[in-house]
Design an enzyme around this catalytic site. Sequence first.
Site, PDB file in Angstrom:
ATOM      1  N   GLY A  51       0.840  -1.194   0.000  1.00  0.00           N
ATOM      2  CA  GLY A  51       0.000   0.000   0.000  1.00  0.00           C
ATOM      3  C   GLY A  51       0.872   1.240   0.000  1.00  0.00           C
ATOM      4  N   GLN A  64       2.981   9.791   1.505  1.00  0.00           N
ATOM      5  CA  GLN A  64       4.289   9.145   1.641  1.00  0.00           C
ATOM      6  C   GLN A  64       5.276   9.530   0.538  1.00  0.00           C
ATOM      7  OE1 GLN A  64       2.314   5.130   2.251  1.00  0.00           O
ATOM      8  NE2 GLN A  64       4.200   4.879   3.418  1.00  0.00           N
ATOM      9  N   CYS A 121       5.473  -0.440   7.624  1.00  0.00           N
ATOM     10  CA  CYS A 121       5.170   0.704   6.763  1.00  0.00           C
ATOM     11  C   CYS A 121       6.425   1.085   5.985  1.00  0.00           C
ATOM     12  CB  CYS A 121       4.711   1.868   7.640  1.00  0.00           C
ATOM     13  SG  CYS A 121       4.354   3.366   6.721  1.00  0.00           S
ATOM     14  N   LEU A 122       6.260   1.377   4.708  1.00  0.00           N
ATOM     15  CA  LEU A 122       7.417   1.780   3.895  1.00  0.00           C
ATOM     16  C   LEU A 122       8.075   3.049   4.443  1.00  0.00           C
ATOM     17  CD1 LEU A 122       6.050   1.214   0.263  1.00  0.00           C
ATOM     18  CD2 LEU A 122       7.650  -0.233   1.521  1.00  0.00           C
ATOM     19  N   HIS A 178      -4.868   1.468   7.087  1.00  0.00           N
ATOM     20  CA  HIS A 178      -3.503   1.978   7.294  1.00  0.00           C
ATOM     21  C   HIS A 178      -3.230   3.146   6.337  1.00  0.00           C
ATOM     22  CE1 HIS A 178       1.008   1.118   7.901  1.00  0.00           C
ATOM     23  NE2 HIS A 178       0.968   1.952   6.865  1.00  0.00           N
ATOM     24  N   GLU A 179      -3.626   2.985   5.066  1.00  0.00           N
ATOM     25  CA  GLU A 179      -3.348   4.038   4.073  1.00  0.00           C
ATOM     26  C   GLU A 179      -4.221   5.272   4.322  1.00  0.00           C
ATOM     27  OE1 GLU A 179      -0.673   3.715   2.584  1.00  0.00           O
ATOM     28  OE2 GLU A 179      -0.494   1.575   2.992  1.00  0.00           O
ATOM     29  N   HIS A 222      -2.702   7.406   6.880  1.00  0.00           N
ATOM     30  CA  HIS A 222      -1.631   8.281   6.368  1.00  0.00           C
ATOM     31  C   HIS A 222      -2.202   9.617   5.893  1.00  0.00           C
ATOM     32  CE1 HIS A 222       2.104   6.056   6.468  1.00  0.00           C
ATOM     33  NE2 HIS A 222       1.575   4.996   5.884  1.00  0.00           N
TER      34      HIS A 222
HETATM   35 NI    NI Z   1       2.329   3.088   5.831  1.00  0.00          NI
END
Ligand code: NI
Length: 146
Positions: free
Chosen positions: A46, A51, A88-89, A130-131, A134
């Site tokens: 995701g 991000q 998470c990235l 989760h996204e 963000h």
């Molecule tokens: Ni994330």
Amino acid sequence: MAIRNIRKDEDPILRKKAKKVEKIDERVKTLLEDMRETMYDADGVGLAATQVGVLKRIILVDVGEGLLEMINPEIVKSCGEALDEEGCLSLPGVNGVVPRPEAVTVKGLNPQGQEIVIEAKNLFARAICHEIDHLNGVLFTDRIVE
Ligand code: NI
């Protein structure tokens, strides 16, 4: 298409609230293409526009059930609760157990500007939540329970 730089760790942009997309113009379409390339390049499931440093309400999710690209996503219904580990990235090397709804119904626009409604459960629901977090400046580490 281009791979964009993923914002990480204490980058203050990760704490900002993203704005609603009013018009799906060429800039938004290019952003979507770049987000796709960036997410797959990083082996992520995701990615939120935040991000890559763009405060627009756009998310991508692919947990292996096909790619979901959603503009202005909104959770309209959620049920149950499940605990599972997340990463998470933007927070490399960090993992933790986070409670999320077991299933969600999400409404938004597809890249063509048509309204779509998605019913998701388990990992798919978790990734969507989760996204969307963000887009509100929330990181999974804010929700870790163990
Ligand atoms: Ni994330």
